[in-house]
Design an enzyme around this catalytic site. Structure first.
Site, PDB file in Angstrom:
ATOM      1  N   LYS A  78      41.673  61.157  42.714  1.00 31.92           N
ATOM      2  CA  LYS A  78      40.810  61.625  43.639  1.00 31.92           C
ATOM      3  C   LYS A  78      39.213  61.771  43.284  1.00 31.92           C
ATOM      4  O   LYS A  78      38.779  62.296  42.130  1.00 31.92           O
ATOM      5  CB  LYS A  78      41.159  63.122  44.255  1.00 31.92           C
ATOM      6  CG  LYS A  78      40.514  63.711  45.487  1.00 31.92           C
ATOM      7  CD  LYS A  78      41.407  65.093  45.769  1.00 31.92           C
ATOM      8  CE  LYS A  78      40.724  65.609  47.204  1.00 31.92           C
ATOM      9  NZ  LYS A  78      41.251  67.041  47.387  1.00 31.92           N
ATOM     10  N   SER A 158      42.811  67.207  52.488  1.00 35.98           N
ATOM     11  CA  SER A 158      41.639  66.353  52.165  1.00 35.98           C
ATOM     12  C   SER A 158      41.992  65.337  51.149  1.00 35.98           C
ATOM     13  O   SER A 158      41.202  64.393  50.954  1.00 35.98           O
ATOM     14  CB  SER A 158      40.488  67.252  51.438  1.00 35.98           C
ATOM     15  OG  SER A 158      41.029  67.760  50.279  1.00 35.98           O
ATOM     16  N   SER A 182      45.639  70.951  50.804  1.00 30.13           N
ATOM     17  CA  SER A 182      45.195  69.487  50.771  1.00 30.13           C
ATOM     18  C   SER A 182      45.737  68.328  49.972  1.00 30.13           C
ATOM     19  O   SER A 182      45.566  67.402  49.882  1.00 30.13           O
ATOM     20  CB  SER A 182      43.674  69.600  50.092  1.00 30.13           C
ATOM     21  OG  SER A 182      42.615  69.668  51.092  1.00 30.13           O
TER      22      SER A 182
HETATM   23  N1  GLN Z   1      42.166  71.865  55.060  1.00 30.53           N
HETATM   24  C1  GLN Z   1      41.784  73.098  54.460  1.00 30.53           C
HETATM   25  C2  GLN Z   1      40.301  73.300  54.348  1.00 30.53           C
HETATM   26  O1  GLN Z   1      39.519  72.505  55.042  1.00 30.53           O
HETATM   27  C3  GLN Z   1      42.172  72.886  52.907  1.00 30.53           C
HETATM   28  C4  GLN Z   1      41.341  71.908  52.504  1.00 30.53           C
HETATM   29  C5  GLN Z   1      41.744  71.792  50.710  1.00 30.53           C
HETATM   30  O2  GLN Z   1      43.037  72.224  50.387  1.00 30.53           O
HETATM   31  N2  GLN Z   1      41.054  71.510  49.950  1.00 30.53           N
HETATM   32  O3  GLN Z   1      39.621  74.096  53.850  1.00 30.53           O
END
Ligand code: GLN
Length: 495
Positions: A78, A158, A182
């Site tokens: 990532k 994400s 995410s």
């Molecule tokens: N979807 C969540 C957010 O937008 C979690 C994102 C994540 O786990 N990095 O904060």
């Protein structure tokens, strides 16, 4: 050679050891798959020369009988992990051109175990999002499609690029990071395993920070066993991260005994969400049956504060983000837009460098931390967070793991839910409670929707009880027998 991209990490290890194919052949097969799958936009940087050179070195080690845990295994990383000399931008314009002079601990651990990097994967900007549509590098396409419908779907977020890459056969495994879901939610949307370890299990050193009290690295893989193997290499104490915990890393793969007869699984009533599709509810009930058939005890439990988890998360995470992102000022690294004085330069740089969702989080975070609102929002959210963790502690007095769906819906089309941030935040309703409590959790692909999209089931365990989490997840995986593949494997064509 294309079936080399369909192996699991465990079978690839065995094949490499038996000299059925070389690490170089394995890497070349994946490079060809990535080149054929560029339309998915899963990768934002390719490091093929590095991967080929690493594969040749791996082949020499294997020939010498000196192969390590992940020797010659090609992975995707990532873009949130700092990788020495290779772009690390968390898919934000504000980090334009940033090539760190150092390596994150998690990736350094993977390389020390013999793994190879194919490239960096696309993600929501600074990991803020659930659909990989906030990336400055453009959206990622999910290799899955609804039956009879050619619309491009989101891979979740994400860690959307990582999940799409593993699902489409562009990497044997990938790293993700999980702040509120995410890793697990994109795992569910792409029909693969996504695992978030206990907070503190993996070092955050060299991970570009979003919300420091929540961020954790974890693996995205095709099987539970592969997740255990990858975590084995990623985890461990690191003196450079004061929140990383100094305790031994157990042999996670050895915990996959297939026997859950001594386990009690809890089903929390509060996760029964109004408006959730009936097929998700039905899959959840099927999960209960699978555990009962395997000899586990399944009981109903109560996690009464669940409904406060999402609002709590959306105060705590933006508060920490607003503070973490203050460092991007055009002075030290990345983008700089000149102004007549430093203040104007900061403002112009930040206006041009951050996307809309990141700006929204900075505004919310700054607001809840401001004098006069701090007590009403931030402090209260911290207290609720403690109570949510206590709910879990109480539940874990009578159960060993908690079973829920991973997400309240399957992958949706690019463009859907995009004009309403609250609808987007709902993606995390089942994953965020474990994040707030710092607990290990995993999403296992368990079934398909009526129109052919993958759905995940989600398990949560006690802090540092990854062995039980993997053991239960392995049984779930075996019972579900999910062997479906996405219809689109990049431009290389369908299988
Ligand atoms: N979807 C969540 C957010 O937008 C979690 C994102 C994540 O786990 N990095 O904060």
């Amino acid at each position: 050679m294309s079936d080399l991209t369909r192996l699991t990490i465990a079978t690839a290890r065995a094949g490499l050891a038996a000299r059925d194919y070389s690490a170089r052949e394995l890497v070349d097969a994946h490079i060809a798959a990535i080149e054929g799958g560029r339309d998915l936009n899963a990768f934002v940087a390719e490091t093929f020369d590095q991967a080929r050179a690493g594969a040749d070195a791996a082949d020499r080690r294997i020939a010498a009988g000196d192969g390590r845990l992940l020797e010659g295994i090609p992975l995707a990383i990532k873009d949130l992990f700092c990788t020495r000399g290779v772009r690390s931008q968390a898919c934000s314009r504000i980090l334009d051109g940033f090539e760190p002079p150092y390596e994150s601990t998690v990736t350094a651990n993977l390389w020390a175990a013999g793994a190879l990097m194919l490239g960096k994967t696309n993600m929501d900007e600074f990991a803020m999002g659930s659909a990989n549509v906030t990336s400055a590098d453009g959206p990622v396409i999910n290799p899955w499609r609804r039956e009879g419908d050619d619309k491009s779907l989101v891979p979740g977020g994400s860690s959307g690029g990582s999940a799409a890459a593993v699902a489409a056969g562009l990497a044997l495994g990938a790293t993700g990071t999980d702040t509120g879901g995410s890793i697990r939610q994109p795992g569910a949307f792409c029909g693969i395993v996504g695992m978030k370890p206990t907070y503190g299990r993996c070092s955050r050193w060299g991970m570009i920070a979003f919300a420091s009290s929540l961020d954790q690295a974890g693996p995205l893989t095709r099987t539970v066993e592969d997740a255990a193997l990858m975590l084995q290499a990623m985890a461990g104490h690191d003196p450079r991260d004061s929140t990383s915990i100094d305790r031994p890393v157990p042999d996670y793969a050895a915990s996959l005994t297939g026997d859950v007869r001594d386990l009690t699984i809890g089903v929390p009533a509060e996760y029964r969400m109004e408006g959730m599709p009936a097929e998700i509810e039905a899959l959840w009930e099927e999960g209960v049956r699978w555990f009962r058939d395997a000899g586990a005890t399944v009981i109903d439990i109560s996690l009464p504060l669940t409904k406060y988890a999402l609002p709590t998360y959306y105060i705590v995470a933006p508060a920490e983000a607003s503070s973490n992102l203050a460092r991007y000022d055009g002075v030290r690294y990345g983008l700089r837009v000149e102004g007549d004085d430093p203040t104007e330069m900061y403002a112009r740089t930040r206006a041009a460098g951050f996307g809309r969702e990141v700006k929204r989080r900075i505004l919310i975070g700054t607001y809840v931390l401001s004098a006069g609102y701090y007590d009403a929002y931030y402090l209260k959210a911290q207290k609720v967070r403690t109570l949510i963790a206590r709910d879990f502690e109480t539940a874990f007095e009578s159960v060993d793991a908690v079973l829920t769906p991973t997400a309240p819906f399957a992958a949706f089309a690019i463009g859907e839910k995009m004009d309403d941030p609250i609808a987007m935040y709902l993606n995390d309703v089942f994953t965020v409670p474990a994040s707030l409590a710092g607990l290990p959790a995993i999403s296992v692909p368990a079934g398909l929707t009526g129109d052919g999209l993958p759905l995940g089931l989600h398990l949560i365990a006690r802090p540092f009880d990854e062995p039980t989490l993997f053991r239960a997840a392995g049984v779930l995986e075996g019972a579900a027998g999910f062997s479906h593949r996405p219809p689109v494997h990049g431009a290389g064509g369908a299988v």
